[in-house]
Write a protein that holds these residues in place. Structure first.
Motif, PDB file in Angstrom:
ATOM      1  N   GLU A   1      18.316  -6.361   7.040  1.00  8.75           N
ATOM      2  CA  GLU A   1      19.334  -6.282   5.995  1.00  8.75           C
ATOM      3  C   GLU A   1      18.898  -7.036   4.748  1.00  8.75           C
ATOM      4  O   GLU A   1      19.098  -6.579   3.620  1.00  8.75           O
ATOM      5  N   LYS A   2      18.273  -8.198   4.962  1.00  5.65           N
ATOM      6  CA  LYS A   2      17.818  -9.005   3.829  1.00  5.65           C
ATOM      7  C   LYS A   2      16.733  -8.289   3.034  1.00  5.65           C
ATOM      8  O   LYS A   2      16.695  -8.355   1.803  1.00  5.65           O
ATOM      9  N   LEU A   3      15.861  -7.572   3.735  1.00  2.00           N
ATOM     10  CA  LEU A   3      14.742  -6.897   3.078  1.00  2.00           C
ATOM     11  C   LEU A   3      15.070  -5.473   2.652  1.00  2.00           C
ATOM     12  O   LEU A   3      14.236  -4.790   2.062  1.00  2.00           O
ATOM     13  N   GLY A   4      16.233  -5.007   2.992  1.00  2.20           N
ATOM     14  CA  GLY A   4      16.654  -3.680   2.551  1.00  2.20           C
ATOM     15  C   GLY A   4      15.998  -2.538   3.297  1.00  2.20           C
ATOM     16  O   GLY A   4      15.737  -1.486   2.717  1.00  2.20           O
ATOM     17  N   VAL A   5      15.739  -2.717   4.596  1.00  2.00           N
ATOM     18  CA  VAL A   5      15.167  -1.643   5.404  1.00  2.00           C
ATOM     19  C   VAL A   5      16.096  -1.369   6.584  1.00  2.00           C
ATOM     20  O   VAL A   5      16.885  -2.238   6.981  1.00  2.00           O
ATOM     21  N   PRO A   6      16.028  -0.176   7.182  1.00  2.00           N
ATOM     22  CA  PRO A   6      16.918   0.140   8.297  1.00  2.00           C
ATOM     23  C   PRO A   6      16.643  -0.734   9.523  1.00  2.00           C
ATOM     24  O   PRO A   6      15.521  -1.177   9.758  1.00  2.00           O
ATOM     25  N   PHE A   7      17.698  -0.971  10.287  1.00  3.41           N
ATOM     26  CA  PHE A   7      17.538  -1.615  11.590  1.00  3.41           C
ATOM     27  C   PHE A   7      17.642  -0.523  12.635  1.00  3.41           C
ATOM     28  O   PHE A   7      18.655   0.181  12.725  1.00  3.41           O
TER      29      PHE A   7
ATOM     30  N   VAL B   1       0.831  -1.213   0.000  1.00  5.85           N
ATOM     31  CA  VAL B   1       0.000   0.000   0.000  1.00  5.85           C
ATOM     32  C   VAL B   1       0.864   1.261   0.000  1.00  5.85           C
ATOM     33  O   VAL B   1       0.410   2.347   0.336  1.00  5.85           O
ATOM     34  N   ALA B   2       2.121   1.104  -0.408  1.00  7.10           N
ATOM     35  CA  ALA B   2       3.043   2.222  -0.637  1.00  7.10           C
ATOM     36  C   ALA B   2       3.325   3.050   0.609  1.00  7.10           C
ATOM     37  O   ALA B   2       3.465   4.263   0.548  1.00  7.10           O
ATOM     38  N   VAL B   3       3.394   2.382   1.773  1.00  5.50           N
ATOM     39  CA  VAL B   3       3.784   3.056   3.008  1.00  5.50           C
ATOM     40  C   VAL B   3       5.262   2.755   3.262  1.00  5.50           C
ATOM     41  O   VAL B   3       5.647   1.583   3.348  1.00  5.50           O
ATOM     42  N   PRO B   4       6.120   3.771   3.379  1.00  5.18           N
ATOM     43  CA  PRO B   4       7.541   3.514   3.641  1.00  5.18           C
ATOM     44  C   PRO B   4       7.739   2.791   4.977  1.00  5.18           C
ATOM     45  O   PRO B   4       7.082   3.111   5.962  1.00  5.18           O
ATOM     46  N   VAL B   5       8.632   1.818   4.996  1.00  5.85           N
ATOM     47  CA  VAL B   5       8.972   1.132   6.239  1.00  5.85           C
ATOM     48  C   VAL B   5      10.218   1.796   6.806  1.00  5.85           C
ATOM     49  O   VAL B   5      11.284   1.776   6.187  1.00  5.85           O
ATOM     50  N   LEU B   6      10.073   2.419   7.969  1.00  2.31           N
ATOM     51  CA  LEU B   6      11.172   3.168   8.580  1.00  2.31           C
ATOM     52  C   LEU B   6      12.209   2.254   9.196  1.00  2.31           C
ATOM     53  O   LEU B   6      13.356   2.668   9.396  1.00  2.31           O
TER      54      LEU B   6
END
Length: 387
Positions: free
Chosen positions: A321-327, A285-290
């Motif tokens: 890291e695998k999904l390309g989002v910040p930790f 739904v095009a919501v950025p994952v922070l």
């Protein structure tokens, strides 16, 4: 004050006429349900899905009629087509019959979506972020509260909305016992705690009262707590989402311009599977994952300080890291975090100099940095079509 009877609400709705049939909404069986809690009224309208868009003025008329009743603090009407639409009354067909609706239907009926379908704007709030998890029991609410308090601690004006209708946590976690007030009879004043403006369905109903509501009523309550609360000027409104990917999550993702979502998980594989589902829902739904937060990352003995990785360790970091989002950070399983939350004095305010409070402040700083970098105005709410 005595509760408003549902029969009185239905009586008022008899004054709302459907221009298509020239009959009132009660007479033709459109009023599917009425829920009343402490002066807050929610009405469901069972409609023909092909008329969903065209009936928006009728939905608004129902809201206005109920809102004008004595003793009503707020009113919300939602359209649903869970049940078959009532048969049209006998008589000559009107010129608009035949399944065509006024306006644009986007090629899909309004079925199974909440009424109105328009975006829910929250004036004065710069960023709305969701704190979510794919499953319950991972400490999402504790994270949401301390994240909000961490934002406030670094100078960000912050609000907190408890969006878990079935299991609200904020009354206990923030030690709120009073009921919200309304100065104008239309909008509620948020209850302020520890520098946060807060709202929860748990402030309105008793703690031991079960919310036996179906999906449209839940969505209606969420809309009301966003739209009909005097949030004022806020940099960030943190929304503590219910666990999973159901009606409440879709309502917020579809109709609110979320600036981003924070996913909370424990390190164990079973929790990460569900966290991945939550992340994928927001992406669709095009919501950025922070970013991801690993809660209960390791156990620290309060007596000797020994560390034990009960649920494993590092799984959320690897997944991020695998999904390309910040930790965003890892939070230990520590007795002080649990006891301060249960007592209504979260650790960020009760032990602000502790290392655990600093962890939440660091996470808040990373979230705020992302929001500050992305000052591009409100994200357009996505259009979700349910066929």
């Amino acid at each position: 004050m005595a509760e408003i009877p549902s029969s009185a609400v239905r009586k008022v709705l008899e004054s709302v006429i459907d221009p298509e049939t020239a009959k009132n909404v009660v007479a033709q069986g459109m009023v599917g349900g009425v829920a009343i809690r402490g002066g807050h009224v929610a009405v469901t309208l069972d409609v023909d899905p092909s008329r969903g868009t065209a009936l928006e003025p009728l939905r608004q008329a129902c809201e206005q009629a109920v809102r004008a009743m004595a003793g009503v603090l707020s009113a919300t009407a939602v359209m649903t087509s869970e049940r078959p639409a009532p048969a049209p009354p006998p008589g000559p067909p009107s010129r608009n019959q035949g399944g065509h609706s006024h306006g644009h239907s986007h090629g899909a009926p309004a079925a199974k979506t909440t009424g109105g379908g328009g975006r829910i704007d929250v004036p004065g709030v710069k960023h709305i972020i969701a704190v979510a998890s794919g499953k319950g029991g991972v400490g999402k609410s504790t994270t949401a509260v301390n994240l909000a308090l961490g934002l406030a601690a670094i100078g960000v004006s912050t609000g907190l909305l408890d969006a878990d209708i079935y299991g609200p946590s904020m009354p206990r976690m923030l030690n709120v016992k009073e009921k919200p007030e309304s100065a104008d009879g239309k909008a509620l004043k948020p209850i302020e705690r520890y520098g946060l403006k807060t709202m929860s369905i748990g402030y309105i109903v008793n703690e031991d009262t079960p919310m036996i509501w179906r999906g449209p009523m839940v969505s209606s309550a969420l809309e009301q707590m966003l739209r009909d609360v005097q949030w004022g000027e806020l940099d960030v409104l943190v929304v503590d989402m219910p666990p999973g990917t159901g009606d409440a999550q879709l309502t917020l993702a579809q109709r609110v311009a979320l600036a981003g979502a924070v996913i909370v998980s424990t390190p164990q594989d079973i929790a990460l599977v569900d966290a991945r589902k939550g992340l994928n829902m927001f992406r669709k739904v095009a919501v950025p994952v922070l970013g991801f937060v690993e809660n209960m990352s390791f156990y620290l003995c309060p007596h000797c300080g020994e560390r034990a990785e009960i649920f494993g360790h590092g799984g959320a970091r690897e997944e991020a890291e695998k999904l390309g989002v910040p930790f965003l950070g890892e939070v230990p399983l520590h007795l002080d975090i649990r006891t301060t939350s249960d007592s209504g004095h979260p650790i960020v305010v009760s032990q602000p100099d502790s290392p655990y409070a600093q962890i939440y402040k660091n996470i808040a700083g990373r979230v705020w940095k992302q929001l500050s970098v992305n000052q591009r105005g409100a994200r357009k709410a996505p259009q979700i079509v349910v066929r």
